[in-house]
Design a protein around this motif. Structure first.
Motif, PDB file in Angstrom:
ATOM      1  N   GLN A 149     -24.122 -37.354  32.857  1.00 10.74           N
ATOM      2  CA  GLN A 149     -23.877 -36.705  31.569  1.00 10.74           C
ATOM      3  C   GLN A 149     -23.491 -35.237  31.699  1.00 10.74           C
ATOM      4  N   ASN A 150     -23.948 -34.583  32.771  1.00 10.72           N
ATOM      5  CA  ASN A 150     -23.783 -33.136  32.874  1.00 10.72           C
ATOM      6  C   ASN A 150     -22.914 -32.665  34.030  1.00 10.72           C
ATOM      7  N   GLY A 151     -22.484 -33.574  34.879  1.00  9.72           N
ATOM      8  CA  GLY A 151     -21.657 -33.175  36.017  1.00  9.72           C
ATOM      9  C   GLY A 151     -22.478 -32.600  37.153  1.00  9.72           C
ATOM     10  N   GLU A 152     -21.958 -31.577  37.790  1.00 13.29           N
ATOM     11  CA  GLU A 152     -22.576 -30.982  38.971  1.00 13.29           C
ATOM     12  C   GLU A 152     -23.727 -30.062  38.568  1.00 13.29           C
ATOM     13  N   LEU A 153     -24.927 -30.328  39.116  1.00 15.53           N
ATOM     14  CA  LEU A 153     -26.121 -29.550  38.781  1.00 15.53           C
ATOM     15  C   LEU A 153     -26.936 -29.266  40.035  1.00 15.53           C
ATOM     16  N   ASN A 154     -27.756 -28.195  39.973  1.00 14.78           N
ATOM     17  CA  ASN A 154     -28.725 -27.985  41.045  1.00 14.78           C
ATOM     18  C   ASN A 154     -30.069 -28.560  40.603  1.00 14.78           C
ATOM     19  N   VAL A 155     -31.059 -28.535  41.496  1.00 16.98           N
ATOM     20  CA  VAL A 155     -32.358 -29.152  41.199  1.00 16.98           C
ATOM     21  C   VAL A 155     -33.020 -28.507  39.986  1.00 16.98           C
ATOM     22  N   THR A 156     -32.916 -27.197  39.860  1.00 15.18           N
ATOM     23  CA  THR A 156     -33.522 -26.509  38.715  1.00 15.18           C
ATOM     24  C   THR A 156     -32.905 -26.970  37.396  1.00 15.18           C
ATOM     25  N   MET A 157     -31.588 -27.119  37.380  1.00 15.96           N
ATOM     26  CA  MET A 157     -30.916 -27.589  36.163  1.00 15.96           C
ATOM     27  C   MET A 157     -31.322 -29.030  35.829  1.00 15.96           C
ATOM     28  N   ILE A 158     -31.461 -29.860  36.852  1.00 22.59           N
ATOM     29  CA  ILE A 158     -31.902 -31.242  36.618  1.00 22.59           C
ATOM     30  C   ILE A 158     -33.316 -31.232  36.052  1.00 22.59           C
ATOM     31  N   TYR A 159     -34.178 -30.360  36.587  1.00 23.58           N
ATOM     32  CA  TYR A 159     -35.546 -30.241  36.081  1.00 23.58           C
ATOM     33  C   TYR A 159     -35.544 -29.855  34.599  1.00 23.58           C
ATOM     34  N   ILE A 160     -34.746 -28.869  34.237  1.00 21.84           N
ATOM     35  CA  ILE A 160     -34.695 -28.398  32.849  1.00 21.84           C
ATOM     36  C   ILE A 160     -34.275 -29.525  31.907  1.00 21.84           C
ATOM     37  N   LYS A 161     -33.334 -30.348  32.350  1.00 22.20           N
ATOM     38  CA  LYS A 161     -32.825 -31.417  31.487  1.00 22.20           C
ATOM     39  C   LYS A 161     -33.705 -32.666  31.472  1.00 22.20           C
ATOM     40  N   THR A 162     -34.425 -32.944  32.578  1.00 20.02           N
ATOM     41  CA  THR A 162     -35.209 -34.186  32.656  1.00 20.02           C
ATOM     42  C   THR A 162     -36.714 -33.971  32.557  1.00 20.02           C
ATOM     43  N   ARG A 163     -37.167 -32.753  32.872  1.00 22.21           N
ATOM     44  CA  ARG A 163     -38.595 -32.424  32.926  1.00 22.21           C
ATOM     45  C   ARG A 163     -39.328 -33.224  33.999  1.00 22.21           C
ATOM     46  N   ILE A 164     -38.612 -33.646  35.008  1.00 17.50           N
ATOM     47  CA  ILE A 164     -39.215 -34.274  36.190  1.00 17.50           C
ATOM     48  C   ILE A 164     -39.505 -33.142  37.160  1.00 17.50           C
TER      49      ILE A 164
END
Length: 95
Positions: free
Chosen positions: A33-48
């Motif tokens: 859904q968001n394209g290229e992301l780093n781990v911090t960005m994935i955390y912000i979007k998924t809360r994992i």
């Protein structure tokens, strides 16, 4: 960080486990859904938790689902196949 080299049967087993994992699928959906992301960005979007994201990203990279690119100090991840999330959902129904 070097990607682990695994025999094909181990990659298949790991791919099967990733297909069944809700966490791995959430990460794949987020990247889709968001394209290229780093781990911090994935955390912000998924809360994992970031450590869990890193654990799964490494395995997804190992089996060729995710590709990493280092830009400056950050590693960015993207899917190697944009149609993959839909195919994984279909496969999960069969397995």
């Amino acid at each position: 960080m070097k990607v682990l080299e695994l025999p094909d049967h181990d990659k298949f087993h790991l791919a099967y486990k990733m297909c069944k994992s809700k966490v791995a699928r959430a990460i794949i959906d987020c990247l889709s859904q968001n394209g290229e992301l780093n781990v911090t960005m994935i955390y912000i979007k998924t809360r994992i938790q970031q450590t869990i994201i890193s654990f799964y990203i490494r395995r997804l990279e190992c089996i060729g689902i995710v590709k990493a690119q280092t830009i400056g100090k950050c590693r960015y991840y993207k899917l190697t196949n944009v149609g993959l999330p839909d195919r994984l959902k279909e496969l999960a129904l069969v397995i």
